[in-house]
Write a protein that holds these residues in place. Structure first.
Motif, PDB file in Angstrom:
ATOM      1  N   GLN A 131      14.885  71.950 127.687  1.00 14.90           N
ATOM      2  CA  GLN A 131      13.358  71.819 127.608  1.00 14.90           C
ATOM      3  C   GLN A 131      12.867  70.745 128.819  1.00 14.90           C
ATOM      4  O   GLN A 131      11.788  70.860 129.089  1.00 14.90           O
ATOM      5  CB  GLN A 131      13.206  71.275 126.493  1.00 14.90           C
ATOM      6  CG  GLN A 131      13.717  69.678 126.179  1.00 14.90           C
ATOM      7  CD  GLN A 131      13.417  68.988 124.971  1.00 14.90           C
ATOM      8  OE1 GLN A 131      12.614  69.250 124.103  1.00 14.90           O
ATOM      9  NE2 GLN A 131      14.017  67.910 124.657  1.00 14.90           N
ATOM     10  N   ARG A 132      14.003  70.330 129.317  1.00 16.01           N
ATOM     11  CA  ARG A 132      13.544  69.599 130.658  1.00 16.01           C
ATOM     12  C   ARG A 132      14.132  70.064 131.803  1.00 16.01           C
ATOM     13  O   ARG A 132      15.058  71.036 131.711  1.00 16.01           O
ATOM     14  CB  ARG A 132      14.287  68.180 130.641  1.00 16.01           C
ATOM     15  CG  ARG A 132      13.764  67.375 129.371  1.00 16.01           C
ATOM     16  CD  ARG A 132      14.325  65.992 129.212  1.00 16.01           C
ATOM     17  NE  ARG A 132      15.682  65.796 129.570  1.00 16.01           N
ATOM     18  CZ  ARG A 132      16.536  64.891 129.568  1.00 16.01           C
ATOM     19  NH1 ARG A 132      15.915  63.668 129.364  1.00 16.01           N
ATOM     20  NH2 ARG A 132      17.797  64.639 130.021  1.00 16.01           N
ATOM     21  N   HIS A 133      13.816  69.788 132.883  1.00 14.41           N
ATOM     22  CA  HIS A 133      14.241  70.310 134.235  1.00 14.41           C
ATOM     23  C   HIS A 133      15.758  69.933 134.459  1.00 14.41           C
ATOM     24  O   HIS A 133      16.060  68.834 134.243  1.00 14.41           O
ATOM     25  CB  HIS A 133      13.255  69.570 135.402  1.00 14.41           C
ATOM     26  CG  HIS A 133      12.021  70.519 135.475  1.00 14.41           C
ATOM     27  ND1 HIS A 133      11.614  71.506 136.017  1.00 14.41           N
ATOM     28  CD2 HIS A 133      10.884  70.238 135.134  1.00 14.41           C
ATOM     29  CE1 HIS A 133      10.599  72.101 136.111  1.00 14.41           C
ATOM     30  NE2 HIS A 133       9.944  70.907 135.444  1.00 14.41           N
ATOM     31  N   ILE A 134      16.378  70.723 134.897  1.00 15.99           N
ATOM     32  CA  ILE A 134      17.699  70.562 135.405  1.00 15.99           C
ATOM     33  C   ILE A 134      18.163  69.155 136.311  1.00 15.99           C
ATOM     34  O   ILE A 134      18.863  68.622 135.864  1.00 15.99           O
ATOM     35  CB  ILE A 134      18.668  71.777 135.722  1.00 15.99           C
ATOM     36  CG1 ILE A 134      20.091  71.684 135.497  1.00 15.99           C
ATOM     37  CG2 ILE A 134      17.963  71.891 137.010  1.00 15.99           C
ATOM     38  CD1 ILE A 134      20.515  71.732 134.367  1.00 15.99           C
ATOM     39  N   GLU A 135      17.262  68.913 137.171  1.00 18.48           N
ATOM     40  CA  GLU A 135      17.638  67.877 137.840  1.00 18.48           C
ATOM     41  C   GLU A 135      17.539  66.250 137.295  1.00 18.48           C
ATOM     42  O   GLU A 135      17.812  65.397 137.668  1.00 18.48           O
ATOM     43  CB  GLU A 135      16.708  67.700 139.031  1.00 18.48           C
ATOM     44  CG  GLU A 135      15.259  67.695 138.631  1.00 18.48           C
ATOM     45  CD  GLU A 135      14.397  68.884 139.011  1.00 18.48           C
ATOM     46  OE1 GLU A 135      13.371  68.919 139.045  1.00 18.48           O
ATOM     47  OE2 GLU A 135      15.050  70.101 138.824  1.00 18.48           O
ATOM     48  N   ASP A 136      16.976  66.256 135.903  1.00 14.78           N
ATOM     49  CA  ASP A 136      17.013  65.443 135.070  1.00 14.78           C
ATOM     50  C   ASP A 136      18.242  65.320 134.178  1.00 14.78           C
ATOM     51  O   ASP A 136      18.463  64.132 133.497  1.00 14.78           O
ATOM     52  CB  ASP A 136      15.762  65.390 133.902  1.00 14.78           C
ATOM     53  CG  ASP A 136      14.368  65.571 134.544  1.00 14.78           C
ATOM     54  OD1 ASP A 136      14.187  65.027 135.573  1.00 14.78           O
ATOM     55  OD2 ASP A 136      13.467  65.954 133.756  1.00 14.78           O
ATOM     56  N   TYR A 137      19.286  65.867 134.307  1.00 13.93           N
ATOM     57  CA  TYR A 137      20.522  65.915 133.911  1.00 13.93           C
ATOM     58  C   TYR A 137      21.546  65.391 134.919  1.00 13.93           C
ATOM     59  O   TYR A 137      21.179  65.544 136.193  1.00 13.93           O
ATOM     60  CB  TYR A 137      20.910  67.358 133.060  1.00 13.93           C
ATOM     61  CG  TYR A 137      20.266  67.937 132.063  1.00 13.93           C
ATOM     62  CD1 TYR A 137      20.582  67.424 130.891  1.00 13.93           C
ATOM     63  CD2 TYR A 137      19.209  68.680 132.074  1.00 13.93           C
ATOM     64  CE1 TYR A 137      19.918  67.815 129.735  1.00 13.93           C
ATOM     65  CE2 TYR A 137      18.614  69.133 130.988  1.00 13.93           C
ATOM     66  CZ  TYR A 137      18.836  68.665 129.933  1.00 13.93           C
ATOM     67  OH  TYR A 137      18.391  69.184 129.000  1.00 13.93           O
ATOM     68  N   ARG A 138      22.737  64.925 134.282  1.00  8.79           N
ATOM     69  CA  ARG A 138      23.901  64.631 135.193  1.00  8.79           C
ATOM     70  C   ARG A 138      24.843  65.802 134.882  1.00  8.79           C
ATOM     71  O   ARG A 138      25.344  66.178 133.852  1.00  8.79           O
ATOM     72  CB  ARG A 138      24.605  63.528 134.760  1.00  8.79           C
ATOM     73  CG  ARG A 138      25.751  62.881 135.552  1.00  8.79           C
ATOM     74  CD  ARG A 138      25.094  62.584 136.798  1.00  8.79           C
ATOM     75  NE  ARG A 138      26.035  62.060 137.633  1.00  8.79           N
ATOM     76  CZ  ARG A 138      26.103  61.563 138.878  1.00  8.79           C
ATOM     77  NH1 ARG A 138      24.802  61.691 139.512  1.00  8.79           N
ATOM     78  NH2 ARG A 138      27.128  60.706 139.516  1.00  8.79           N
ATOM     79  N   LEU A 139      25.015  66.741 136.058  1.00  7.46           N
ATOM     80  CA  LEU A 139      25.842  67.885 135.889  1.00  7.46           C
ATOM     81  C   LEU A 139      27.360  67.826 135.797  1.00  7.46           C
ATOM     82  O   LEU A 139      27.806  66.816 136.158  1.00  7.46           O
ATOM     83  CB  LEU A 139      25.662  68.771 137.174  1.00  7.46           C
ATOM     84  CG  LEU A 139      23.893  69.300 137.147  1.00  7.46           C
ATOM     85  CD1 LEU A 139      23.749  70.069 138.688  1.00  7.46           C
ATOM     86  CD2 LEU A 139      23.468  70.185 136.131  1.00  7.46           C
ATOM     87  N   PRO A 140      27.879  68.567 135.014  1.00  3.50           N
ATOM     88  CA  PRO A 140      29.320  68.679 134.958  1.00  3.50           C
ATOM     89  C   PRO A 140      29.892  68.604 136.283  1.00  3.50           C
ATOM     90  O   PRO A 140      29.588  69.215 137.206  1.00  3.50           O
ATOM     91  CB  PRO A 140      29.668  69.970 134.123  1.00  3.50           C
ATOM     92  CG  PRO A 140      28.521  70.736 134.176  1.00  3.50           C
ATOM     93  CD  PRO A 140      27.321  69.867 134.640  1.00  3.50           C
ATOM     94  N   ARG A 141      30.968  67.635 136.333  1.00  6.14           N
ATOM     95  CA  ARG A 141      31.836  67.569 137.509  1.00  6.14           C
ATOM     96  C   ARG A 141      33.254  68.371 137.450  1.00  6.14           C
ATOM     97  O   ARG A 141      33.653  68.769 138.485  1.00  6.14           O
ATOM     98  CB  ARG A 141      32.407  66.183 137.843  1.00  6.14           C
ATOM     99  CG  ARG A 141      31.113  65.299 138.071  1.00  6.14           C
ATOM    100  CD  ARG A 141      31.596  63.951 138.347  1.00  6.14           C
ATOM    101  NE  ARG A 141      32.738  64.000 139.598  1.00  6.14           N
ATOM    102  CZ  ARG A 141      32.293  63.399 140.751  1.00  6.14           C
ATOM    103  NH1 ARG A 141      31.160  62.940 141.162  1.00  6.14           N
ATOM    104  NH2 ARG A 141      33.211  63.776 141.679  1.00  6.14           N
ATOM    105  N   GLY A 142      33.586  68.470 136.187  1.00  2.78           N
ATOM    106  CA  GLY A 142      35.060  69.468 136.198  1.00  2.78           C
ATOM    107  C   GLY A 142      34.831  70.571 135.348  1.00  2.78           C
ATOM    108  O   GLY A 142      33.614  71.153 134.998  1.00  2.78           O
ATOM    109  N   GLU A 143      35.954  71.437 135.064  1.00  2.00           N
ATOM    110  CA  GLU A 143      35.782  72.618 134.190  1.00  2.00           C
ATOM    111  C   GLU A 143      36.009  72.354 132.927  1.00  2.00           C
ATOM    112  O   GLU A 143      36.590  71.436 132.277  1.00  2.00           O
ATOM    113  CB  GLU A 143      37.064  73.508 134.833  1.00  2.00           C
ATOM    114  CG  GLU A 143      37.246  73.988 136.127  1.00  2.00           C
ATOM    115  CD  GLU A 143      36.124  74.526 136.807  1.00  2.00           C
ATOM    116  OE1 GLU A 143      35.771  75.519 135.994  1.00  2.00           O
ATOM    117  OE2 GLU A 143      35.642  74.310 137.598  1.00  2.00           O
ATOM    118  N   GLY A 144      35.379  73.163 131.967  1.00  2.00           N
ATOM    119  CA  GLY A 144      35.301  73.058 130.782  1.00  2.00           C
ATOM    120  C   GLY A 144      34.554  71.995 130.003  1.00  2.00           C
ATOM    121  O   GLY A 144      34.068  71.135 130.521  1.00  2.00           O
ATOM    122  N   PRO A 145      34.084  72.281 128.473  1.00  2.00           N
ATOM    123  CA  PRO A 145      33.278  71.005 128.123  1.00  2.00           C
ATOM    124  C   PRO A 145      33.840  69.807 127.851  1.00  2.00           C
ATOM    125  O   PRO A 145      33.107  68.795 127.714  1.00  2.00           O
ATOM    126  CB  PRO A 145      33.019  71.936 126.724  1.00  2.00           C
ATOM    127  CG  PRO A 145      34.195  72.944 126.317  1.00  2.00           C
ATOM    128  CD  PRO A 145      34.643  73.324 127.773  1.00  2.00           C
TER     129      PRO A 145
END
Length: 160
Positions: A131-145
């Motif tokens: 629902q929000r723009h992706i730049e509002d998130y902190r993206l994953p740094r590593g592999e897997g959840p």
């Protein structure tokens, strides 16, 4: 710029916003404080030129070596972090951001055109995630959840 992105795990959009709004980034990049920064799209072009041209890439490798020697750039698992590793990590974050933004945009278009169908077909957690723009998130740094830092907003009605 790529080293800063790599260390902080930022996509191109997030890195461009950091240049506009953070004094430490402006100082590290040798920019004047009133400098407005640049559009995020120039970063992928810069990386493409960096990969294609050997002398600047060798200089990046030397910078990375020095940063590791003084302890400012951690070695993942004790291995050497070269420019290929750094550029690939930044490129992955940029691709993730672009993919998520395209999905968000498509969901918005579907929400306007066929909201009832969309509610039946799309998993409920997608509404929270996109629902929000992706730049509002902190993206994953590593592999897997398990290593993901992609925080999700609280569930609300889907709209943009």
């Amino acid at each position: 710029m790529s080293v800063l992105q790599f260390v902080e795990g930022l996509s191109d959009r997030q890195a461009a916003a950091a240049v506009r709004g953070r004094i430490d980034w402006k100082l590290l990049l040798g920019l004047e404080l009133p400098d407005p920064g640049f559009d995020h799209s120039v970063l992928s072009e810069f990386r493409d030129r960096l990969v294609a041209d050997q002398p600047p890439r060798r200089m990046l490798d030397l910078i990375l070596d020095r940063l590791q020697e003084v302890g400012l750039l951690p070695r993942p698992g004790g291995q050497r972090t070269d420019s290929t590793h750094v550029l690939a990590a930044v490129r992955r974050l940029n691709r993730l951001e672009n993919t998520a933004e395209h999905l968000r945009s498509a969901l918005n278009a579907l929400a306007a055109a066929a909201p009832d169908w969309l509610l039946q077909v799309v998993p409920a957690d997608w509404f929270d995630r996109y629902q929000r723009h992706i730049e509002d998130y902190r993206l994953p740094r590593g592999e897997g959840p398990a290593r993901s830092t992609w925080s999700r907003p609280a569930r609300t009605a889907y709209s943009c």
